[in-house]
Design a protein around this motif. Sequence first.
Motif, mmCIF file in Angstrom:
data_model
loop_
_atom_site.group_PDB
_atom_site.id
_atom_site.type_symbol
_atom_site.label_atom_id
_atom_site.label_comp_id
_atom_site.label_asym_id
_atom_site.label_seq_id
_atom_site.Cartn_x
_atom_site.Cartn_y
_atom_site.Cartn_z
ATOM 1 N N ARG A 1 0.704 -1.240 -0.006
ATOM 2 C CA ARG A 1 0.066 -0.004 0.003
ATOM 3 C C ARG A 1 0.803 1.122 -0.064
ATOM 4 N N VAL A 2 0.565 2.145 -0.950
ATOM 5 C CA VAL A 2 1.373 3.251 -1.063
ATOM 6 C C VAL A 2 0.960 4.337 -0.021
ATOM 7 N N LEU A 3 2.108 4.675 0.902
ATOM 8 C CA LEU A 3 2.010 5.722 1.749
ATOM 9 C C LEU A 3 2.298 7.116 1.534
ATOM 10 N N SER A 4 3.404 6.983 0.577
ATOM 11 C CA SER A 4 3.866 8.377 -0.221
ATOM 12 C C SER A 4 4.305 8.023 -1.314
ATOM 13 N N ALA A 5 4.429 9.068 -2.274
ATOM 14 C CA ALA A 5 5.188 8.990 -3.676
ATOM 15 C C ALA A 5 5.326 10.378 -4.080
ATOM 16 N N SER A 6 6.440 10.788 -4.246
ATOM 17 C CA SER A 6 6.830 12.159 -4.732
ATOM 18 C C SER A 6 8.078 12.277 -5.305
ATOM 19 N N THR A 7 8.428 13.527 -5.954
ATOM 20 C CA THR A 7 9.427 13.982 -6.376
ATOM 21 C C THR A 7 9.868 15.544 -5.982
ATOM 22 N N GLN A 8 10.817 15.655 -5.124
ATOM 23 C CA GLN A 8 10.946 16.941 -4.857
ATOM 24 C C GLN A 8 12.281 17.512 -5.276
ATOM 25 N N GLY A 9 12.536 18.237 -6.136
ATOM 26 C CA GLY A 9 13.805 18.788 -6.587
ATOM 27 C C GLY A 9 14.211 17.566 -7.356
ATOM 28 N N ASN A 10 15.172 16.930 -6.941
ATOM 29 C CA ASN A 10 16.049 15.912 -7.528
ATOM 30 C C ASN A 10 15.839 14.738 -6.730
ATOM 31 N N LEU A 11 15.022 14.724 -5.534
ATOM 32 C CA LEU A 11 14.895 13.337 -4.799
ATOM 33 C C LEU A 11 13.608 13.015 -5.273
ATOM 34 N N ALA A 12 13.535 11.557 -5.629
ATOM 35 C CA ALA A 12 12.390 10.820 -5.895
ATOM 36 C C ALA A 12 12.268 9.783 -4.732
ATOM 37 N N GLN A 13 11.140 9.506 -4.103
ATOM 38 C CA GLN A 13 10.936 8.674 -2.993
ATOM 39 C C GLN A 13 9.445 8.156 -3.143
ATOM 40 N N VAL A 14 9.653 6.851 -2.792
ATOM 41 C CA VAL A 14 8.382 5.942 -2.492
ATOM 42 C C VAL A 14 8.407 5.386 -1.099
ATOM 43 N N VAL A 15 7.224 5.314 -0.527
ATOM 44 C CA VAL A 15 7.064 4.771 0.843
ATOM 45 C C VAL A 15 5.998 3.694 0.660
ATOM 46 N N TRP A 16 5.806 2.661 1.064
ATOM 47 C CA TRP A 16 4.851 1.787 1.247
ATOM 48 C C TRP A 16 4.811 1.017 2.517
ATOM 49 N N GLU A 17 3.624 0.160 2.693
ATOM 50 C CA GLU A 17 3.613 -0.712 3.900
ATOM 51 C C GLU A 17 3.207 -1.980 3.130
ATOM 52 N N LYS A 18 3.835 -3.257 3.594
ATOM 53 C CA LYS A 18 3.249 -4.351 3.073
ATOM 54 C C LYS A 18 3.796 -5.342 4.307
ATOM 55 N N ALA A 19 2.636 -6.304 4.428
ATOM 56 C CA ALA A 19 2.829 -7.593 5.506
ATOM 57 C C ALA A 19 3.232 -6.894 6.803
ATOM 58 N N GLY A 20 2.672 -5.649 6.979
ATOM 59 C CA GLY A 20 2.917 -4.960 8.438
ATOM 60 C C GLY A 20 4.273 -4.240 8.391
ATOM 61 N N ARG A 21 5.055 -4.255 7.469
ATOM 62 C CA ARG A 21 6.342 -3.308 7.611
ATOM 63 C C ARG A 21 6.463 -2.241 6.511
ATOM 64 N N LYS A 22 6.993 -1.172 7.122
ATOM 65 C CA LYS A 22 7.018 -0.009 6.382
ATOM 66 C C LYS A 22 8.442 0.107 5.619
ATOM 67 N N ARG A 23 8.309 0.260 4.284
ATOM 68 C CA ARG A 23 9.800 0.292 3.382
ATOM 69 C C ARG A 23 9.717 1.486 2.441
ATOM 70 N N ALA A 24 10.885 1.714 2.041
ATOM 71 C CA ALA A 24 10.993 2.913 1.237
ATOM 72 C C ALA A 24 12.077 2.810 0.190
ATOM 73 N N LEU A 25 12.107 3.592 -0.889
ATOM 74 C CA LEU A 25 12.987 3.894 -1.880
ATOM 75 C C LEU A 25 13.323 5.270 -1.963
ATOM 76 N N PHE A 26 14.475 5.718 -1.974
ATOM 77 C CA PHE A 26 14.920 7.040 -2.294
ATOM 78 C C PHE A 26 15.814 6.968 -3.506
ATOM 79 N N ALA A 27 15.788 8.201 -4.332
ATOM 80 C CA ALA A 27 16.711 8.167 -5.426
ATOM 81 C C ALA A 27 17.102 9.491 -5.669
ATOM 82 N N ASN A 28 18.590 9.614 -6.014
ATOM 83 C CA ASN A 28 19.158 11.011 -6.381
ATOM 84 C C ASN A 28 18.964 11.018 -7.781
#
Length: 645
Positions: free
Chosen positions: A557-584
Amino acid sequence: MKPSILRTGTAIEEPPKRLLTAGPLEATLDAGALRWVRWDNVEILRGISFLVRTPGWGTPSPVITDLEIDEQATGFDVRYNAYFGEAGKGVLARIRLEGRASGHLEASAEIHADAPFSTNRTGFVILHPLLGFAGTEVEVEHAASGARKLVIPLPISPGQPVMDMRAIAHSPRAGLRVSTQFEGDVFEMEDHRNWSDASFKTYSRPIGLPYPYWLEPGAPVRQSVTITITDTGLGGTVEDPVAVPALGAQVLPDYALPLDRLDDATEALRFADALAELRPARILLRHDFARGDTTAAAGDLAELLRRTGASLEVQAILNGNDAATAEAELAQFSADLKAAGIAVSEIAAFAKIDEQSFQPGEARPPHLGETELSAALAAAFPESRRGGGSPAFFTEFNRKRPTPALADYLTFATTPVLHAADDASVAETLQSLPHILHSATALADGRPLAVGPVGIGARLNPYGPGPSDNQPEERTGMAARDPRQRGLFAAAWHVGYLARLAPWGLERFAFGAATGPFGLVASRQPYAREGWDALPDGSVYPLFHVARWISAAAGGRVLSASTQGNLAQVVWEKAGRKRALFANLSDAPLSVELDQGDASGRLLDEDSLKTAALDREAFSALQPLESTIRLGAYGVLHVEYGIAT
């Protein structure tokens, strides 16, 4: 490896850019073009450049000589000569770029052909940005019919939203008016969002005139573009016209590993252990009857599906316009797959001609229609979900709009290197994705969307005979083998792509390949791969790890997804765990602030790339993370919260 190879897969570094300023006016000089033209920190034009387009729609780079730059507080003046083509047989353009703090910017060119020169277009190209232009009212002065006001469409236009232009004026924000006037030809505008460019392109010569045409020696051509800026000083912000869906129940899409032809399964099996770690939801097979694809390697495909645990999605490309032949080909294909023990979960069928692009209203050769293809699929694959859309890019999806009622899902792809191949332009294509998804969602009429295969480079070319046969270390438009797929650049770019997709609730996201130019796993190729040729077959490119993380995130489940300046980020929750990806998304380091203290993860960057390539297990081990992480050039950070390390 050299830092440039780690970052972009090539030792070739792009030439430096120069910022030019004149009071509130600023622009960046990049290889003869003015980019990111701003007034009082508001982008008013994405770019002004002089281009030559060849009869095959190639865009050759010029040789620039005699460059002179005069920059004062009140203005700047740039002069240079640009030569296109073979010496003595090409075109010389004498370019001048003048900017004034008073709100005046002019680009002028004097064009001389050394010999009869065939071209589809030669002249200035002006790019308007998406923010402050798409969905706004503009004033247009037509060459033939006077002035009028119109609204630049927010839905992506399949053709030219504005034609027969002599001038256009727009207002990026309240009180700011930007007037652009053209001399030397009639100009028209193309909605570049079709090709995932983050701009609207104004160009000459009109597409309705015959092309290619000839530039003749002894007949110089003159063009100019004049921009006049008026600002009442009201200030204010520039609003994003696309309403991205609010987050609620959206989940991240399934990951599909592309297989560009069935025979590629044999090579992929060499690295089945690595590919099994990806755990792709699907393998996306492109089976092209028109190019003579066979099912000889169906047994290897069956084994690859078994080893990876993936289901099979197929894009079938059919030749001709005979429905009976299509039905017979699909029936035999179905029988061959069943004989190998392969079930097809999803399948779409397209006429070969649908890989090509046609202007809106342009006649197409006889071909199988959607109704015939749907009936043939229903007969041959009655238990499979059936897809529609386009086997090519969003442009073709938009120009030959699908009938959603005939499909269970709709698909299209994109490539970021159709019109420009420099690093900044490729990164900027991500800005167009909300616009593409806004339009595609409307066209889909409730049907789920499946995007891809995507990548940096081109698997096909709807506008010419094929992708560019580029040198493997070169950044080239429509490249068959773009070097950035091997570098951190591709890893960051695909995370940026996911960040733009995530709020739209897509069904499937396909990118990469097992091996080859789009491969996730490195193996010897018929072309040189500087740095990578010294590593053993079975090493993995940075994108492998991004594919593994995105695949594992599917259904989260997507908790947040955005691109601010040159930083892209996606945060999600799956099987009770929160995880994220960040990219420059840039080559300049930046910082990531984590929002809770119990974070661990893996940092994919220049320092860790060798370990990531050679020792997947060691790289995959979770490491405790500080609250502030430095993310280097095109670095990617994968974060897991609440897991002891």
